[in-house]
Design an enzyme around this catalytic site. Structure first.
Site, PDB file in Angstrom:
ATOM      1  N   ASP A  69      35.661  22.066  66.684  1.00  0.00           N
ATOM      2  CA  ASP A  69      35.730  22.966  67.842  1.00  0.00           C
ATOM      3  C   ASP A  69      34.441  23.775  67.916  1.00  0.00           C
ATOM      4  O   ASP A  69      33.774  24.010  66.903  1.00  0.00           O
ATOM      5  CB  ASP A  69      36.984  23.846  67.792  1.00  0.00           C
ATOM      6  CG  ASP A  69      37.309  24.332  66.382  1.00  0.00           C
ATOM      7  OD1 ASP A  69      36.460  24.191  65.487  1.00  0.00           O
ATOM      8  OD2 ASP A  69      38.418  24.854  66.179  1.00  0.00           O
ATOM      9  N   GLU A 128      39.815  28.546  71.197  1.00  0.00           N
ATOM     10  CA  GLU A 128      40.327  29.907  71.031  1.00  0.00           C
ATOM     11  C   GLU A 128      41.037  30.464  72.253  1.00  0.00           C
ATOM     12  O   GLU A 128      41.615  31.539  72.188  1.00  0.00           O
ATOM     13  CB  GLU A 128      39.173  30.873  70.708  1.00  0.00           C
ATOM     14  CG  GLU A 128      38.484  30.612  69.390  1.00  0.00           C
ATOM     15  CD  GLU A 128      39.349  30.975  68.180  1.00  0.00           C
ATOM     16  OE1 GLU A 128      40.466  31.486  68.361  1.00  0.00           O
ATOM     17  OE2 GLU A 128      38.897  30.722  67.054  1.00  0.00           O
TER      18      GLU A 128
END
Ligand SMILES: CC(=O)N[C@@H](CCC[C@H](N)C(=O)O)C(=O)O
Length: 378
Positions: A69, A128
């Site tokens: 990520d 996130e």
């Protein structure tokens, strides 16, 4: 290529944290790095602010996927680093800078050391916030290169460098965001009887929500409700006619998630009646749990224990969320925690993960991928 290269990459990326789906400089940085590698070994597809990078195998029987990520958080950094964030108010406080550096280390190794199987590296935006995994998984680009098995790691402040922690089954929780708006009537601070104060209603709501975990959820089935933000009012002498709370729900079972949501609806109705106000609930974004495939996870755990000098920890589930869970819903695979020992937690402005873990991550995944590829070509 030495580990120092990837430590430097991590430091460069640490300085340019960007929020989900705004990772423009990050994407460009990765592309610039990839351009230094032999181009005939790399096939690259951009996907929004993320990337898919495929390395064709010499005699492929399957495709092995690895995901990192790439987004940062809206946190003002307070580390002692000389390479602090240059983006004021933003920080890589969840280790995605480490995740990207490790992914580039693994990728670089396989560019120079071809294996039989195809490899797909996924640089995923927005872990996130709104979640990049699900739309990435549904994309045409992904589906033409879809891997047969998939891996990812996450840094873990609580474990020492040189340790790897995981378990078969649930590793990360189900999540749902939570946004509740309360509408009352604003007014003069000295005339509360002519207003309807949402500071009181919102405070009462936050306290009542906390009773759900202790009174409605089976104590043996963990769940969390955290209200991370509460906003009411403008100045000290005006009664606030609007209150908003923002939070997140975490559960290990889907039953608990729906139980919590229906209890929140009931409590909010009670607040509406009790405080004569109107309320709206928005559940925001949900992530499904990270469910590690049993056979692959046990094979990985056995391999770490028997073929590396690293410490294997069989850990418990965590209430953290990870949209990597969506990849695991469609593709067998697993995720593990990589020890980076630091006294500060993920999302803390002072977190300083130990960079020695970069070598551990690269070595573990390159050697395990080689083992996995060789195993099925015997
Ligand atoms: C690993 C980690 O810290 N992940 C985040 C991701 C959750 C995002 C989600 N939209 C939410 O807050 O519900 C976490 O906070 O666990």
């Amino acid at each position: 290529m030495s580990t120092e290269t990837f430590i430097q990459i991590r430091r460069d990326l640490h300085q340019i944290p960007e929020l989900g789906f705004a990772e423009y400089k990050t994407q460009q940085y990765i592309l610039t790095y990839l351009a230094t590698l032999p181009s005939e070994r790399l096939h690259i597809k951009k996907w929004k602010t993320g990337l898919f990078v495929r390395i064709p195998g010499t005699k492929p029987m399957k495709c092995i996927g690895y995901r990192a990520d790439i987004d940062g958080l809206p946190i003002t950094e307070e580390t002692t680093y000389p390479f602090r964030s240059k983006h004021e108010g933003y920080m890589h406080a969840c280790g995605h800078d480490m995740h990207m550096a490790i992914a580039l280390g693994i990728l670089t190794y396989f560019v120079h050391h071809p294996i039989s199987d195809d490899l797909l590296f996924i640089f995923q935006p927005a872990e996130e916030s709104t979640g990049g995994a699900l739309p990435m998984l549904k994309s045409k680009e992904f589906n033409t290169w879809k891997p047969d098995v998939i891996f990812a790691l996450h840094i873990a402040p609580e474990y020492p460098v040189g340790s790897i922690a995981t378990r078969p089954g649930i590793l990360f929780a189900n999540t749902s965001e939570l946004f509740i708006d309360l509408m009352g009537t604003s007014g003069h601070a000295a005339r509360p009887h002519l207003a309807n104060d949402m500071a009181i209603a919102a405070s009462e709501l936050v306290l009542q929500l906390q009773s759900i975990i202790s009174r409605n959820i089976d104590p043996l089935d963990s769940a969390v409700i955290t209200i991370g933000k509460m906003s009411v009012g403008t100045v000290q002498n005006i009664i606030s006619g609007h209150g908003r709370i923002e939070g997140t729900i975490r559960t290990l079972s889907l039953e608990s998630m729906s139980k919590i949501k229906s209890r929140i609806q009931e409590i909010v109705k009670g607040i509406e009646h009790g405080f004569a106000c109107q309320a709206t609930i928005d559940w925001g974004v949900s992530y499904c749990q990270v469910n590690n495939e049993k056979t692959i996870t046990l094979d990985f755990m056995n391999w770490v224990q028997n073929h590396t000098n690293y410490q294997l920890i069989e850990c418990r589930e965590a209430m953290t969320g990870e949209d990597f869970g969506y990849f695991l819903q469609e593709i067998p695979g697993m995720m593990f925690w990589l020890g980076v020992e630091t006294p500060y937690s993920l999302h803390h402005p002072k977190i300083e993960p130990q960079e020695g873990a970069i070598k551990v991550g690269i070595e573990t995944m390159t050697q395990y991928i080689e083992h996995m590829s060789n195993q099925h070509h015997m």
